[in-house]
Design a protein around this motif. Sequence first.
Motif, PDB file in Angstrom:
ATOM      1  N   GLN A 187      10.427 -43.437 -19.682  1.00 40.15           N
ATOM      2  CA  GLN A 187      11.504 -43.695 -18.729  1.00 40.15           C
ATOM      3  C   GLN A 187      11.230 -44.984 -17.967  1.00 40.15           C
ATOM      4  OE1 GLN A 187      14.547 -43.974 -17.814  1.00 40.15           O
ATOM      5  NE2 GLN A 187      14.872 -41.744 -17.755  1.00 40.15           N
ATOM      6  N   SER A 188      12.300 -45.640 -17.571  1.00 40.65           N
ATOM      7  CA  SER A 188      12.193 -46.850 -16.761  1.00 40.65           C
ATOM      8  C   SER A 188      11.731 -46.498 -15.357  1.00 40.65           C
ATOM      9  CB  SER A 188      13.548 -47.551 -16.701  1.00 40.65           C
ATOM     10  OG  SER A 188      13.576 -48.510 -15.672  1.00 40.65           O
ATOM     11  N   ALA A 189      10.810 -47.316 -14.830  1.00 42.51           N
ATOM     12  CA  ALA A 189      10.372 -47.116 -13.444  1.00 42.51           C
ATOM     13  C   ALA A 189      11.470 -47.474 -12.470  1.00 42.51           C
ATOM     14  CB  ALA A 189       9.127 -47.953 -13.164  1.00 42.51           C
ATOM     15  N   VAL A 190      12.503 -48.142 -12.927  1.00 37.81           N
ATOM     16  CA  VAL A 190      13.669 -48.393 -12.077  1.00 37.81           C
ATOM     17  C   VAL A 190      14.504 -47.123 -11.975  1.00 37.81           C
ATOM     18  CG1 VAL A 190      15.797 -49.729 -11.847  1.00 37.81           C
ATOM     19  CG2 VAL A 190      13.692 -50.838 -12.639  1.00 37.81           C
ATOM     20  N   THR A 191      14.664 -46.454 -13.106  1.00 39.77           N
ATOM     21  CA  THR A 191      15.454 -45.219 -13.123  1.00 39.77           C
ATOM     22  C   THR A 191      14.740 -44.095 -12.396  1.00 39.77           C
ATOM     23  OG1 THR A 191      16.410 -45.873 -15.245  1.00 39.77           O
ATOM     24  CG2 THR A 191      16.571 -43.550 -14.640  1.00 39.77           C
ATOM     25  N   ASP A 192      13.430 -43.957 -12.641  1.00 33.47           N
ATOM     26  CA  ASP A 192      12.630 -42.955 -11.949  1.00 33.47           C
ATOM     27  C   ASP A 192      11.571 -43.703 -11.150  1.00 33.47           C
ATOM     28  OD1 ASP A 192      10.855 -40.960 -11.104  1.00 33.47           O
ATOM     29  OD2 ASP A 192      11.234 -39.720 -12.867  1.00 33.47           O
ATOM     30  N   ALA A 193      11.777 -43.821  -9.869  1.00 35.64           N
ATOM     31  CA  ALA A 193      10.890 -44.594  -9.001  1.00 35.64           C
ATOM     32  C   ALA A 193       9.833 -43.722  -8.342  1.00 35.64           C
ATOM     33  CB  ALA A 193      11.708 -45.320  -7.938  1.00 35.64           C
ATOM     34  N   GLY A 194       9.525 -42.574  -8.956  1.00 33.07           N
ATOM     35  CA  GLY A 194       8.522 -41.679  -8.394  1.00 33.07           C
ATOM     36  C   GLY A 194       7.154 -42.328  -8.310  1.00 33.07           C
ATOM     37  N   PRO A 195       6.291 -41.845  -7.403  1.00 34.03           N
ATOM     38  CA  PRO A 195       4.950 -42.422  -7.245  1.00 34.03           C
ATOM     39  C   PRO A 195       4.072 -42.102  -8.450  1.00 34.03           C
ATOM     40  CG  PRO A 195       5.202 -40.499  -5.838  1.00 34.03           C
ATOM     41  CD  PRO A 195       6.554 -40.772  -6.423  1.00 34.03           C
ATOM     42  N   ALA A 196       3.199 -43.033  -8.790  1.00 33.69           N
ATOM     43  CA  ALA A 196       2.361 -42.888  -9.986  1.00 33.69           C
ATOM     44  C   ALA A 196       1.469 -41.666  -9.915  1.00 33.69           C
ATOM     45  CB  ALA A 196       1.515 -44.148 -10.178  1.00 33.69           C
ATOM     46  N   ASP A 197       0.906 -41.375  -8.744  1.00 30.93           N
ATOM     47  CA  ASP A 197      -0.004 -40.235  -8.658  1.00 30.93           C
ATOM     48  C   ASP A 197       0.735 -38.918  -8.856  1.00 30.93           C
ATOM     49  OD1 ASP A 197       1.367 -40.482  -6.268  1.00 30.93           O
ATOM     50  OD2 ASP A 197      -0.312 -39.775  -5.039  1.00 30.93           O
ATOM     51  N   LYS A 198       2.037 -38.884  -8.616  1.00 28.32           N
ATOM     52  CA  LYS A 198       2.827 -37.689  -8.869  1.00 28.32           C
ATOM     53  C   LYS A 198       3.256 -37.618 -10.335  1.00 28.32           C
ATOM     54  CE  LYS A 198       2.805 -36.550  -4.491  1.00 28.32           C
ATOM     55  NZ  LYS A 198       1.975 -35.418  -4.003  1.00 28.32           N
ATOM     56  N   ILE A 199       3.700 -38.755 -10.884  1.00 24.45           N
ATOM     57  CA  ILE A 199       4.134 -38.787 -12.280  1.00 24.45           C
ATOM     58  C   ILE A 199       3.002 -38.364 -13.196  1.00 24.45           C
ATOM     59  CG2 ILE A 199       4.770 -40.404 -14.149  1.00 24.45           C
ATOM     60  CD1 ILE A 199       6.498 -41.883 -12.107  1.00 24.45           C
ATOM     61  N   SER A 200       1.758 -38.696 -12.836  1.00 20.97           N
ATOM     62  CA  SER A 200       0.614 -38.418 -13.709  1.00 20.97           C
ATOM     63  C   SER A 200      -0.031 -37.068 -13.417  1.00 20.97           C
ATOM     64  CB  SER A 200      -0.425 -39.530 -13.575  1.00 20.97           C
ATOM     65  OG  SER A 200      -0.843 -39.665 -12.230  1.00 20.97           O
ATOM     66  N   LYS A 201       0.720 -36.180 -12.770  1.00 22.62           N
ATOM     67  CA  LYS A 201       0.219 -34.817 -12.536  1.00 22.62           C
ATOM     68  C   LYS A 201       1.153 -33.804 -13.186  1.00 22.62           C
ATOM     69  CE  LYS A 201      -2.326 -35.473  -8.188  1.00 22.62           C
ATOM     70  NZ  LYS A 201      -2.380 -35.111  -6.750  1.00 22.62           N
ATOM     71  N   GLU A 202       0.621 -32.595 -13.314  1.00 20.01           N
ATOM     72  CA  GLU A 202       1.414 -31.500 -13.876  1.00 20.01           C
ATOM     73  C   GLU A 202       2.636 -31.221 -13.014  1.00 20.01           C
ATOM     74  OE1 GLU A 202      -0.008 -27.838 -16.172  1.00 20.01           O
ATOM     75  OE2 GLU A 202      -1.657 -28.263 -14.775  1.00 20.01           O
ATOM     76  N   ASN A 203       3.622 -30.613 -13.673  1.00 17.43           N
ATOM     77  CA  ASN A 203       4.820 -30.102 -13.016  1.00 17.43           C
ATOM     78  C   ASN A 203       5.725 -31.198 -12.452  1.00 17.43           C
ATOM     79  OD1 ASN A 203       3.927 -27.408 -13.488  1.00 17.43           O
ATOM     80  ND2 ASN A 203       2.577 -27.571 -11.681  1.00 17.43           N
ATOM     81  N   TYR A 204       5.496 -32.434 -12.890  1.00 11.41           N
ATOM     82  CA  TYR A 204       6.433 -33.477 -12.489  1.00 11.41           C
ATOM     83  C   TYR A 204       7.711 -33.321 -13.309  1.00 11.41           C
ATOM     84  CZ  TYR A 204       8.334 -37.971 -11.070  1.00 11.41           C
ATOM     85  OH  TYR A 204       9.141 -38.950 -10.541  1.00 11.41           O
ATOM     86  N   ASP A 205       8.834 -33.444 -12.666  1.00  8.08           N
ATOM     87  CA  ASP A 205      10.118 -33.222 -13.327  1.00  8.08           C
ATOM     88  C   ASP A 205      10.482 -34.447 -14.178  1.00  8.08           C
ATOM     89  OD1 ASP A 205      12.620 -32.510 -14.147  1.00  8.08           O
ATOM     90  OD2 ASP A 205      13.559 -32.588 -12.172  1.00  8.08           O
ATOM     91  N   THR A 206      10.423 -34.291 -15.486  1.00  8.71           N
ATOM     92  CA  THR A 206      10.793 -35.379 -16.405  1.00  8.71           C
ATOM     93  C   THR A 206      12.141 -35.117 -17.063  1.00  8.71           C
ATOM     94  OG1 THR A 206       9.522 -34.338 -18.190  1.00  8.71           O
ATOM     95  CG2 THR A 206       8.397 -36.020 -16.854  1.00  8.71           C
TER      96      THR A 206
END
Length: 888
Positions: A37-56
């Motif tokens: 996904q584009s970081a523009v479309t999903d601007a979530g923080p990296a430490d959250k994106i790289s953890k379990e249960n992040y909504d993709t």
Amino acid sequence: MKKLILTLILPLCFYGAFGQARQENFQLILKDDWKMQSAVTDAGPADKISKENYDTHGWYKVSVPTTLIAGLLANKVYDFDPFMGKNLVKLKDAKLDKPWWFRREFTLPASENGKNVILRLHGINYKANVWLNGVKIADSTKVKGPFRIIQLDVTGHINYTGNNVLALEIVRPFTPNKSRGDLAIDYADWIPYPPDYNGGIVNNVEIKTYDKVGVQYPLVTTRFDLPSLSIAHLTVNAQVTNYTNTAQDAIIKGHINNDVAFEQKVHLLPKESKNVTFSPLDFKQLNIQNPRVWWPWQYGKPELNRIELSAVTGDKVSNTLSENFGIRQMDSKLLNNESREFIVNGKPIMLRGAAWSPDIFQRRSAERQEQEVKLVRDMNMNIIRSEGKMEDDNFYDLCDKYGMLVMTGWMCCGVWQHPEHWDAAERKVAMASDSSVMYWLRNKASLLVWLNGSDMPPTDTSVESDYLKIEKALKWPNPVIATANETKSKVSGYSGVKMAGPYEWVPPIYWETDSTHKFGGAWSFATEISPGPSIPPYESLVKFIPGDSLFTTSPAWLYHCGTGSFGTTKVFDKALTERYGPSATIKNYVAKAQAQNYEAHRAMMEAYGLKKYNTATGVVQWMLSNPWPGIIWHTYDYYLYPAGTYFGMKKSMEPLHIMYSYKSNAVGIINSYLKNFTGLQIKATVYNIDGTVKYTKLAQTAINADASKIVFALPPITGLSPAYFLRLQLNDHSGKVQSINWYWLSQKAETLNWKKSSWFTTPESAYADYLALQQIPKTALKLSHQQETTGNDSTTHTVSITNTGKSVAFFVHLRALKGKNGDDILPVIFSDNYISLAPGETRVLTCTYGNKNGMDTAPYFVTSAWNLDTAKSNGDEQAAFEEGLPVN
């Protein structure tokens, strides 16, 4: 649990050659189930994106390798075909210039608990921040460069007992101009750049585990007591690494083909990596008697052997790896500082091949790769050049398997070619890339030569010097040259190769008449050379040129040419009109273009074959394939359709070949076998346009192994039509036909204006006159389907074609369709095609294709010819005839 792609999981222990229990090491290739996904479309923080249960939810599901656009295409984001017309420009999107996330979840088997875990990134284009389980483990200053193998120790961040989340924040490469930017995958004048510049993951991402110490990058180098091949002296090298913070003693054990065993102890400091060597002087068992030797396919069997290495610490096997290798010796030598001759296992080899190009979006298919390598072999080529476009392991494994030599190296024309502009960071990327590629490719049996530059030696001499130091230290076992062109390197001297053009249309006589040794004639080793455009068949053109743009000056047509000097087909088109006459329709143009493609490419390869080991040592057609549907520089088109260029190439390189010399008006033979032939029988027949025989000559001759010769000159012949035919036939001593070769010739000579030559072409001041070919009297054909042989994967058909009329049947084209009115079966291999038939002559052709490509239906055979009388032609229930298209 997420789906895992496990390459070598360890379900069982077994006893090896050393009487000790061992296991294959764990390797997890993270191929499927990625989210992008584009970081523009999903601007979530990296430490959250790289953890379990992040909504993709809403992210794109992709498989790796993939570029940004390849991933979007796989998800059917676009409602148009990006190859049709100028649709490629519609892919431009500002988000492609911003970071994109690639996210993958995985788990480790319980058996790997407590082991050292290494994340291996083999192809990030161009740079990435790497996160694992909420922690940044490497930033984009360390992780950049598509040709680097970057290994990150993630032991301290791995979750052995639960889910792991790997997230790569990737930024595509930037090339603001040709000489400055990122050291990425680059292009020159082949194609337009894809809008994402191939940003993404372009090779494997792997997880590997080790128990303290690991062994990797095996290399087996061969030296023979040439000319004898009875003993192979093998040297084995590998890299050994201590992944712990304490010193370790390890035993590196190896065996070859399960019967030759060797081992030695190595001491490693904390985190140390070192090379381990097994020399045939110290390990007598590495002097192999009567070895199974790897040969290029035309010289013998490409025999592969197997090496296995294990690292043992204490009583534990840390890891075991095994891979194929070839017992073979690659050498080269300079002839008069002008021609480099390559030598395989003590035998000089005339190299004739073409330049590989990967898909424009870096999409890879193991099936397609194999299909293409088979097409290369079918054309009788023995080498593939890959200019700075590294493929994957499967490609090189296929070349190993099929005995296809590979020339590769760094690329031209962009940032790679201008090290004088590199800063310290770019230089670091370049040197790390060189090390990675040496480690990766050095044990591939098919690798013949490495080029440290393409269109010139590295412009900074210290860069070439550093490359050479790396290549020596990592024991690259094959020849290395500075450049693909003739420029003398200030560091390593003469290259012995050239790339002096042409890249644009030149007539057949060009190749033998470049006597100045300034241009592209049959002298030296031409690493890239071509008579220009290869017009695809009409059936392919309509797949990427809109119906209202099917003419040679339309914007869509020009867009699918090259760029810069190669953005049109006007030089080719002018020659076609002058030589064959104006084209009334696009089908008429395409049919005549196949003849012009055929004669030009055949003549190029024949000239180099005729001059082999005299003035010429090799030739590489630019190119083999197109990265997208294109109109120039290919031997078969993007859809794998073999047309005029393909069959001209195939004819010219048949192993025992009879040919016509345009320069000397003579008949010659090229023998590519490693054996002598005696009692050869030659028949030359000249036909007028109306089919009357004007000249016949029979001769007997012999030829030495891997040699060429002119046998006799043709005399002046009176009463010839303005254009006429020459039929050549070569039989062996038993009377078996070895070669049939037709030429269409003109009484009006072609004249080249050498003084106006450029780096890419030599113009003509007078053209041959083939207009009479459009007035050949019509003739009838009889088509008969004789036999069908079906195997597990492929089917072969035997088809007989007879010319039942009184004139020559010119340029007969046989097609195999998926049923009546169906598309062509592709890929397909014909034993011959675009043939000509004398009055009353019968030729038997074979047609082979994969069963699934034929859709398990009976093929419908269709044939056409320039002068076909469809009303009088007849075939069986599975055959049909098309009109002779070139007649206006």
